[in-house]
Write a protein that holds these residues in place. Structure first.
Motif, PDB file in Angstrom:
ATOM      1  N   TYR A 385     -11.632   7.727  -5.808  1.00 25.77           N
ATOM      2  CA  TYR A 385     -10.182   7.923  -5.859  1.00 25.77           C
ATOM      3  C   TYR A 385      -9.576   7.277  -4.620  1.00 25.77           C
ATOM      4  O   TYR A 385      -9.805   7.736  -3.504  1.00 25.77           O
ATOM      5  CB  TYR A 385      -9.847   9.421  -5.940  1.00 25.77           C
ATOM      6  CG  TYR A 385     -10.100   9.991  -7.314  1.00 25.77           C
ATOM      7  CD1 TYR A 385     -11.383  10.325  -7.738  1.00 25.77           C
ATOM      8  CD2 TYR A 385      -9.057  10.166  -8.217  1.00 25.77           C
ATOM      9  CE1 TYR A 385     -11.618  10.815  -9.010  1.00 25.77           C
ATOM     10  CE2 TYR A 385      -9.274  10.665  -9.494  1.00 25.77           C
ATOM     11  CZ  TYR A 385     -10.555  10.991  -9.883  1.00 25.77           C
ATOM     12  OH  TYR A 385     -10.788  11.473 -11.150  1.00 25.77           O
ATOM     13  N   LEU A 386      -8.847   6.199  -4.851  1.00 28.05           N
ATOM     14  CA  LEU A 386      -8.264   5.423  -3.749  1.00 28.05           C
ATOM     15  C   LEU A 386      -6.789   5.791  -3.629  1.00 28.05           C
ATOM     16  O   LEU A 386      -6.140   6.110  -4.631  1.00 28.05           O
ATOM     17  CB  LEU A 386      -8.397   3.931  -4.048  1.00 28.05           C
ATOM     18  CG  LEU A 386      -9.796   3.473  -4.463  1.00 28.05           C
ATOM     19  CD1 LEU A 386      -9.766   2.025  -4.933  1.00 28.05           C
ATOM     20  CD2 LEU A 386     -10.771   3.634  -3.300  1.00 28.05           C
ATOM     21  N   TYR A 387      -6.259   5.702  -2.446  1.00 22.72           N
ATOM     22  CA  TYR A 387      -4.861   6.086  -2.226  1.00 22.72           C
ATOM     23  C   TYR A 387      -4.037   4.866  -1.854  1.00 22.72           C
ATOM     24  O   TYR A 387      -4.413   4.096  -0.971  1.00 22.72           O
ATOM     25  CB  TYR A 387      -4.792   7.139  -1.119  1.00 22.72           C
ATOM     26  CG  TYR A 387      -3.375   7.552  -0.778  1.00 22.72           C
ATOM     27  CD1 TYR A 387      -2.498   8.002  -1.766  1.00 22.72           C
ATOM     28  CD2 TYR A 387      -2.905   7.485   0.528  1.00 22.72           C
ATOM     29  CE1 TYR A 387      -1.202   8.376  -1.457  1.00 22.72           C
ATOM     30  CE2 TYR A 387      -1.599   7.858   0.848  1.00 22.72           C
ATOM     31  CZ  TYR A 387      -0.758   8.303  -0.152  1.00 22.72           C
ATOM     32  OH  TYR A 387       0.527   8.666   0.137  1.00 22.72           O
ATOM     33  N   GLN A 388      -2.891   4.714  -2.493  1.00 23.11           N
ATOM     34  CA  GLN A 388      -2.053   3.526  -2.289  1.00 23.11           C
ATOM     35  C   GLN A 388      -1.918   3.188  -0.800  1.00 23.11           C
ATOM     36  O   GLN A 388      -1.637   4.052   0.022  1.00 23.11           O
ATOM     37  CB  GLN A 388      -0.667   3.725  -2.911  1.00 23.11           C
ATOM     38  CG  GLN A 388       0.225   4.728  -2.209  1.00 23.11           C
ATOM     39  CD  GLN A 388       1.636   4.749  -2.802  1.00 23.11           C
ATOM     40  OE1 GLN A 388       1.832   4.677  -4.002  1.00 23.11           O
ATOM     41  NE2 GLN A 388       2.641   4.834  -1.945  1.00 23.11           N
ATOM     42  N   GLY A 389      -2.098   1.926  -0.493  1.00 22.82           N
ATOM     43  CA  GLY A 389      -1.958   1.475   0.891  1.00 22.82           C
ATOM     44  C   GLY A 389      -3.276   1.372   1.629  1.00 22.82           C
ATOM     45  O   GLY A 389      -3.400   0.610   2.581  1.00 22.82           O
ATOM     46  N   GLU A 390      -4.304   2.106   1.173  1.00 19.34           N
ATOM     47  CA  GLU A 390      -5.581   1.972   1.885  1.00 19.34           C
ATOM     48  C   GLU A 390      -6.154   0.585   1.660  1.00 19.34           C
ATOM     49  O   GLU A 390      -6.865   0.060   2.507  1.00 19.34           O
ATOM     50  CB  GLU A 390      -6.585   3.080   1.527  1.00 19.34           C
ATOM     51  CG  GLU A 390      -7.097   3.091   0.103  1.00 19.34           C
ATOM     52  CD  GLU A 390      -8.313   4.024  -0.074  1.00 19.34           C
ATOM     53  OE1 GLU A 390      -8.104   5.215  -0.295  1.00 19.34           O
ATOM     54  OE2 GLU A 390      -9.463   3.530   0.011  1.00 19.34           O
ATOM     55  N   GLU A 391      -5.805  -0.024   0.508  1.00 23.28           N
ATOM     56  CA  GLU A 391      -6.289  -1.383   0.244  1.00 23.28           C
ATOM     57  C   GLU A 391      -5.635  -2.409   1.171  1.00 23.28           C
ATOM     58  O   GLU A 391      -6.063  -3.562   1.217  1.00 23.28           O
ATOM     59  CB  GLU A 391      -6.075  -1.750  -1.238  1.00 23.28           C
ATOM     60  CG  GLU A 391      -4.649  -2.119  -1.641  1.00 23.28           C
ATOM     61  CD  GLU A 391      -3.748  -0.919  -1.903  1.00 23.28           C
ATOM     62  OE1 GLU A 391      -4.079   0.201  -1.492  1.00 23.28           O
ATOM     63  OE2 GLU A 391      -2.671  -1.114  -2.518  1.00 23.28           O
ATOM     64  N   LEU A 392      -4.598  -1.992   1.888  1.00 21.43           N
ATOM     65  CA  LEU A 392      -3.978  -2.875   2.875  1.00 21.43           C
ATOM     66  C   LEU A 392      -4.490  -2.543   4.277  1.00 21.43           C
ATOM     67  O   LEU A 392      -4.087  -3.171   5.261  1.00 21.43           O
ATOM     68  CB  LEU A 392      -2.448  -2.737   2.839  1.00 21.43           C
ATOM     69  CG  LEU A 392      -1.801  -2.961   1.465  1.00 21.43           C
ATOM     70  CD1 LEU A 392      -0.290  -2.719   1.539  1.00 21.43           C
ATOM     71  CD2 LEU A 392      -2.085  -4.382   0.966  1.00 21.43           C
ATOM     72  N   GLY A 393      -5.346  -1.545   4.369  1.00 17.10           N
ATOM     73  CA  GLY A 393      -5.816  -1.100   5.684  1.00 17.10           C
ATOM     74  C   GLY A 393      -4.720  -0.393   6.470  1.00 17.10           C
ATOM     75  O   GLY A 393      -4.750  -0.360   7.693  1.00 17.10           O
ATOM     76  N   LEU A 394      -3.761   0.162   5.772  1.00 12.97           N
ATOM     77  CA  LEU A 394      -2.622   0.796   6.452  1.00 12.97           C
ATOM     78  C   LEU A 394      -3.081   1.932   7.351  1.00 12.97           C
ATOM     79  O   LEU A 394      -3.961   2.714   6.989  1.00 12.97           O
ATOM     80  CB  LEU A 394      -1.627   1.366   5.448  1.00 12.97           C
ATOM     81  CG  LEU A 394      -0.594   0.445   4.812  1.00 12.97           C
ATOM     82  CD1 LEU A 394       0.466   1.286   4.111  1.00 12.97           C
ATOM     83  CD2 LEU A 394       0.045  -0.494   5.831  1.00 12.97           C
ATOM     84  N   HIS A 395      -2.420   2.033   8.479  1.00 11.02           N
ATOM     85  CA  HIS A 395      -2.584   3.192   9.345  1.00 11.02           C
ATOM     86  C   HIS A 395      -1.501   4.215   9.021  1.00 11.02           C
ATOM     87  O   HIS A 395      -0.468   3.893   8.413  1.00 11.02           O
ATOM     88  CB  HIS A 395      -2.458   2.766  10.815  1.00 11.02           C
ATOM     89  CG  HIS A 395      -3.732   2.224  11.380  1.00 11.02           C
ATOM     90  ND1 HIS A 395      -4.786   3.040  11.720  1.00 11.02           N
ATOM     91  CD2 HIS A 395      -4.124   0.961  11.657  1.00 11.02           C
ATOM     92  CE1 HIS A 395      -5.774   2.288  12.180  1.00 11.02           C
ATOM     93  NE2 HIS A 395      -5.407   1.024  12.150  1.00 11.02           N
ATOM     94  N   GLU A 396      -1.757   5.428   9.469  1.00  9.48           N
ATOM     95  CA  GLU A 396      -0.740   6.480   9.422  1.00  9.48           C
ATOM     96  C   GLU A 396       0.485   6.020  10.223  1.00  9.48           C
ATOM     97  O   GLU A 396       0.339   5.334  11.235  1.00  9.48           O
ATOM     98  CB  GLU A 396      -1.354   7.722  10.090  1.00  9.48           C
ATOM     99  CG  GLU A 396      -0.589   8.990   9.944  1.00  9.48           C
ATOM    100  CD  GLU A 396      -0.848   9.679   8.603  1.00  9.48           C
ATOM    101  OE1 GLU A 396      -1.610   9.143   7.782  1.00  9.48           O
ATOM    102  OE2 GLU A 396      -0.273  10.748   8.406  1.00  9.48           O
TER     103      GLU A 396
END
Ligand code: NOJ
Ligand code: CA
Length: 550
Positions: A385-396
């Motif tokens: 289960y992936l969360y939107q934005g993790e595929e961009l390597g987004l930080h908090e």
């Protein structure tokens, strides 16, 4: 096109969680919407996921980001219409992507017709019996029936002005439903059919372990609740055995469709209690949040995998892997913060919620580890289960001003929890202001300048980007997930290595020094390779034997 004859599609699916209000805004009001999601189907397709799970899109005052539902069989007008849902389902299915809907059965919102009715009705009425009302203590009921604390801080009982109080385990705008009431049960069966009839493929069940409650006339104190074990089905509020009677009924609804509708339980319960939620007689699958709670360490990761594969086997299901979602600090950030000195379990949710503001974030290291953890996760048997934005390597996003924050956890727990808004900031699609391509207006949560460097448009054609890594990994995974078996291989300390029966091998180095890379054809690496070395904090996928795929 999705394959309507495939009843096991969910067992090793890659599911992408969308936070609808923060994904894409099609009508320039600053709020993401269903037409926005529809417009990004080519992106979802290019990512290579099997299903999307949008968090709730129902009418809601957003007291808890949409988990306060006014009407379970409608769409928030700010997000679209039921016609938009139908169009979304059709377009997703045409693109080979399934849709999972979020069901929130533990509580409604305080604007739900039932709760409005309950407030307008006298004590003892059928309307109040859909919720959990109790007389207050004191001469006139001016004191709460119990001293319980809500999950977001503050009291869990709210007075209604006539000496009665209602239970809200979450925000006060989220009254808990009374699941002993047959009418409540029937209404949720109607809701499950409503969405299943529209072609929805599955459901994510919010707070699945909370529905069955046993509240005697004399209520226990918070201290009593805290002291009651949660490991034997006997706690008055959590993970009671009777909850499974509810899911057995749901299962018969799911199985009346072809293919059967799927469900995944959000159940924060003791590990040995998970299999009943995940059993084929119950919801069929349950979230496993252990990887998300584990430190970035070889022993911890390996133990989590061993334990959860065993639990999944016990339930006759497949397990689930989660590194990020809309409730926790993004994993790129978690892994760049100093490791907690005490076990993460001790910090529970709060540790996950508060981590975002540390001034000592090592952003580069966090992302390197996040990429390694993701390749590790995607190589495991089970669903990811992936969360939107993790595929961009987004930080908090740590520095959202207080007046722009939305999460009740922030407001109900001043100075203790920063809340979850930092992982819910609308995605950057391009480098352009006002909202980095999210929409034509400013986004509903402020986006930091550094989002520009992480935008989809920047990463799209860069083969070294995190987006490219996810795309390649998901593409390979889709073809390599030919069985659900895994064999552990010997490895050096700080290194974990396993192989799937088709020769697909994964090796992850948690340590700070490079180690020798075993023989085999390199399929993918989470950081750049030089020679036959596995760098620090890196995962590599290898193919042993003749290439199973090109
Ligand atoms: C779990 C959801 O993931 C979270 O966002 C929400 O606040 C609570 N359940 C209450 O519905
Ligand atoms: Ca909008």
């Amino acid at each position: 096109m999705t394959d309507e004859t495939d009843a096991t599609w969910w067992r090793q699916a890659a599911v992408y969680q969308i936070y609808p209000r923060s994904f894409a805004d099609a009508n320039a009001d600053g709020i993401g919407d269903l037409p926005g999601i529809r417009s990004r189907i080519p992106y979802l397709r290019s990512l290579g996921i099997d299903a999307v799970w949008p968090s709730p899109f129902y009418p809601s005052a957003l007291a808890d980001g949409g988990y306060d539902v006014d009407d379970y069989r409608d769409v928030d007008p700010r997000l679209g219409t039921l016609d938009d849902v139908d169009a979304l389902i059709a377009d997703l299915h045409a693109a080979g992507i399934r849709l999972i809907v979020d069901i929130v059965p533990n509580h409604t919102s305080n604007r739900h017709a039932w709760f409005v009715d309950a407030l307008a009705s006298p004590r003892g009425s059928a309307a109040r019996n859909r919720y959990i009302f109790r007389d207050g203590l004191g001469a006139n009921g001016e004191l709460p029936p119990a001293d319980w604390t809500s999950a977001f801080g503050g009291p869990a009982w709210e007075p209604v002005g006539d000496g009665q109080w209602y239970l809200h385990y979450f925000a006060k705008e989220q009254p808990d439903l009374n699941w002993d009431n047959r009418e409540v049960r029937d209404d949720f069966l109607t809701t499950l059919r409503f969405w299943s009839d529209r072609g929805v493929d599955g459901f994510r069940i919010d707070v699945a372990h909370g529905l069955a409650k046993k509240l005697d006339k004399t209520l226990p104190s918070q201290a009593d609740l805290d002291a009651t074990p949660k490991n034997n089905g006997g706690h008055p509020l959590w993970d009671r055995d009777e909850v499974h009677e509810i899911y057995a009924e749901w299962r018969s609804v799911f199985n009346s469709y072809s293919p059967p509708r799927t469900a995944v339980a959000e159940a924060w319960v003791e590990s040995h209690r998970v299999p009943r939620y995940a059993s084929p007689e119950g919801l069929g699958q349950a979230f496993n949040f252990d990887l998300l709670r584990a430190n970035f360490e070889a022993d911890a990761f390996r133990r989590v995998v061993e334990d959860n594969l065993a639990l999944a086997a016990e339930s006759g299901s497949s397990t689930t892997w989660v590194l990020s979602n809309h409730d926790v600090v993004r994993h790129a950030t978690r892994y760049g913060l100093p490791e907690p000195t005490e076990p993460i379990e001790k910090h529970g949710h709060a540790w996950l919620l508060t981590g975002g503001v540390s001034p000592v974030l090592d952003a580069e290291r966090g992302l390197r580890r996040a990429r390694a953890a993701t390749l590790f996760e995607l190589a495991l048997p089970g669903s990811a289960y992936l969360y939107q934005g993790e595929e961009l390597g987004l930080h908090e996003v740590p520095d959202i001003p207080a007046e722009r924050r939305q999460d009740p956890a922030f407001f109900r727990n001043p100075g203790v929890e920063i809340g979850r808004d930092g992982c819910r900031v609308p995605l950057p699609w391009t480098t352009d202001r006002p909202s980095f391509g999210f929409g034509a207006a400013h986004a509903h949560l402020p986006q930091p300048d550094w989002f520009a460097s992480m935008a989809v448009s920047v990463q799209d054609d860069n083969p070294d980007s995190t987006l490219a890594l996810y795309r390649r990994a998901l593409e390979l995974r889709r073809r390599l997930q030919t069985s659900e078996d895994l064999e552990w291989l010997d490895s050096a300390p700080d290194v974990v290595r396993f192989r799937r029966p088709n020769g697909w091998e994964t090796i992850i180095n948690f340590g700070g020094e490079p180690v020798e890379l075993p023989a085999g054809t390199v399929l993918l690496s989470s950081s750049p390779l030089t020679g036959r070395q596995l760098p620090a904090e890196t995962t590599v996928w290898l193919q042993q034997g003749p290439p199973a795929i090109s």
